[in-house]
Design an enzyme around this catalytic site. Structure first.
Site, mmCIF file in Angstrom:
data_model
loop_
_atom_site.group_PDB
_atom_site.id
_atom_site.type_symbol
_atom_site.label_atom_id
_atom_site.label_comp_id
_atom_site.label_asym_id
_atom_site.label_seq_id
_atom_site.Cartn_x
_atom_site.Cartn_y
_atom_site.Cartn_z
ATOM 1 N N LYS A 139 115.173 48.854 56.687
ATOM 2 C CA LYS A 139 115.888 50.089 57.018
ATOM 3 C C LYS A 139 116.506 50.001 58.423
ATOM 4 O O LYS A 139 116.211 49.072 59.179
ATOM 5 C CB LYS A 139 114.910 51.263 56.909
ATOM 6 C CG LYS A 139 114.338 51.448 55.509
ATOM 7 C CD LYS A 139 113.491 52.712 55.453
ATOM 8 C CE LYS A 139 112.838 52.868 54.085
ATOM 9 N NZ LYS A 139 112.109 54.159 53.979
ATOM 10 N N TYR A 184 117.972 56.615 45.815
ATOM 11 C CA TYR A 184 116.936 57.633 45.988
ATOM 12 C C TYR A 184 117.026 58.753 44.953
ATOM 13 O O TYR A 184 116.477 59.843 45.165
ATOM 14 C CB TYR A 184 117.003 58.216 47.405
ATOM 15 C CG TYR A 184 116.365 57.334 48.472
ATOM 16 C CD1 TYR A 184 115.121 56.739 48.257
ATOM 17 C CD2 TYR A 184 116.988 57.107 49.693
ATOM 18 C CE1 TYR A 184 114.527 55.944 49.229
ATOM 19 C CE2 TYR A 184 116.403 56.317 50.674
ATOM 20 C CZ TYR A 184 115.172 55.736 50.441
ATOM 21 O OH TYR A 184 114.583 54.960 51.401
ATOM 22 N N ASN A 234 110.032 53.916 58.612
ATOM 23 C CA ASN A 234 108.893 53.087 58.186
ATOM 24 C C ASN A 234 109.326 51.659 57.839
ATOM 25 O O ASN A 234 108.710 50.984 57.039
ATOM 26 C CB ASN A 234 108.115 53.766 57.043
ATOM 27 C CG ASN A 234 108.955 53.979 55.799
ATOM 28 O OD1 ASN A 234 110.149 53.665 55.779
ATOM 29 N ND2 ASN A 234 108.344 54.495 54.749
ATOM 30 N N HIS A 274 111.723 49.504 52.665
ATOM 31 C CA HIS A 274 111.528 50.097 51.340
ATOM 32 C C HIS A 274 111.206 48.949 50.395
ATOM 33 O O HIS A 274 111.805 47.881 50.500
ATOM 34 C CB HIS A 274 112.797 50.809 50.859
ATOM 35 C CG HIS A 274 112.751 51.119 49.389
ATOM 36 N ND1 HIS A 274 112.161 52.274 48.906
ATOM 37 C CD2 HIS A 274 113.156 50.402 48.310
ATOM 38 C CE1 HIS A 274 112.220 52.240 47.578
ATOM 39 N NE2 HIS A 274 112.835 51.129 47.194
HETATM 40 P P1 CMP Z 1 110.791 54.853 50.758
HETATM 41 O O1 CMP Z 1 109.805 53.905 50.196
HETATM 42 O O2 CMP Z 1 112.090 54.291 51.218
HETATM 43 O O3 CMP Z 1 111.094 56.006 49.681
HETATM 44 C C1 CMP Z 1 111.489 57.312 50.045
HETATM 45 C C2 CMP Z 1 111.456 57.518 51.529
HETATM 46 O O4 CMP Z 1 111.505 58.849 51.949
HETATM 47 C C3 CMP Z 1 110.136 56.999 52.043
HETATM 48 O O5 CMP Z 1 110.134 55.593 52.013
HETATM 49 C C4 CMP Z 1 110.062 57.634 53.425
HETATM 50 O O6 CMP Z 1 110.674 56.825 54.411
HETATM 51 C C5 CMP Z 1 110.919 58.894 53.261
HETATM 52 N N1 CMP Z 1 110.149 60.133 53.381
HETATM 53 C C6 CMP Z 1 110.380 61.096 54.287
HETATM 54 N N2 CMP Z 1 109.534 62.111 54.114
HETATM 55 C C7 CMP Z 1 108.748 61.792 53.059
HETATM 56 C C8 CMP Z 1 107.663 62.434 52.397
HETATM 57 N N3 CMP Z 1 107.203 63.641 52.781
HETATM 58 N N4 CMP Z 1 107.073 61.801 51.354
HETATM 59 C C9 CMP Z 1 107.522 60.579 50.944
HETATM 60 N N5 CMP Z 1 108.541 59.920 51.539
HETATM 61 C C10 CMP Z 1 109.148 60.526 52.599
#
Ligand code: CMP
Length: 154
Positions: free
Chosen positions: A26, A66, A129, A132
């Site tokens: 990311k 997403y 984070n 993905h």
């Molecule tokens: P990712 O695995 O990319 O999939 C969805 C992304 O939404 C997740 O990682 C997080 O970076 C982001 N995100 C932000 N807020 C939330 C939340 N409350 N729960 C889950 N994902 C979140």
């Protein structure tokens, strides 16, 4: 009996012996210079690069990626975030690649990710984070088709 995915049975590379998964580094991972560290960890584990590219992700692509989160309150924020700077899309290949990569990434919320995982070692925020990774074989097939065309695999 192979697992089903939206288009039918899994393509040959998606058997658990030789599976592919999608990883996105990311914007925070790219901006912090962690692409090499992330790739190093996956390669050290034995997973192979099948395709890889640095891109400014088009919004429509990110929205498709997403799609399952469209009704969640954080949808607009995660889409904006993934479009906020360059990302690296990677197709990783190897035995049980989906599960292996997921376990190496740690929990979505870095606060819950153990040390030794990418998020547990390198991240603090659920949005920033770093990576993905596809959740399961079905998502991997869908997500890989969103980010890579057949001709981009090496
Ligand atoms: P990712 O695995 O990319 O999939 C969805 C992304 O939404 C997740 O990682 C997080 O970076 C982001 N995100 C932000 N807020 C939330 C939340 N409350 N729960 C889950 N994902 C979140």
């Amino acid at each position: 009996m192979p697992a089903l995915y939206p288009g039918g049975i899994l393509p040959p590379y998606m058997s658990s012996e030789n599976e592919r998964t999608l990883i996105l580094v990311k914007p925070d991972g790219v901006a912090r210079g962690l692409v090499g560290e992330v790739v190093r960890r996956f390669e050290a584990r034995g997973l192979k690069l099948a395709a890889m590219k640095l891109i400014n992700a088009p919004r429509a692509t990110v929205e498709r990626h997403y799609e399952e989160h469209r009704e969640r309150p954080f949808f607009a924020d995660v889409v904006n975030y993934l479009c906020s700077g360059p990302i690296v899309a990677i197709a990783l290949e190897g035995p049980n690649a989906v599960k292996a990569a997921r376990s190496m990434m740690g929990a979505t919320n870095p606060a819950d990710a153990p040390s030794g995982t990418i998020r547990g070692d390198l991240a603090l925020s659920i949005e920033n984070n770093i990576v993905h990774g596809s959740a399961d074989a079905e998502s991997a097939a869908k997500e890989l088709a969103i980010w890579f065309s057949d001709s981009e695999y090496v």
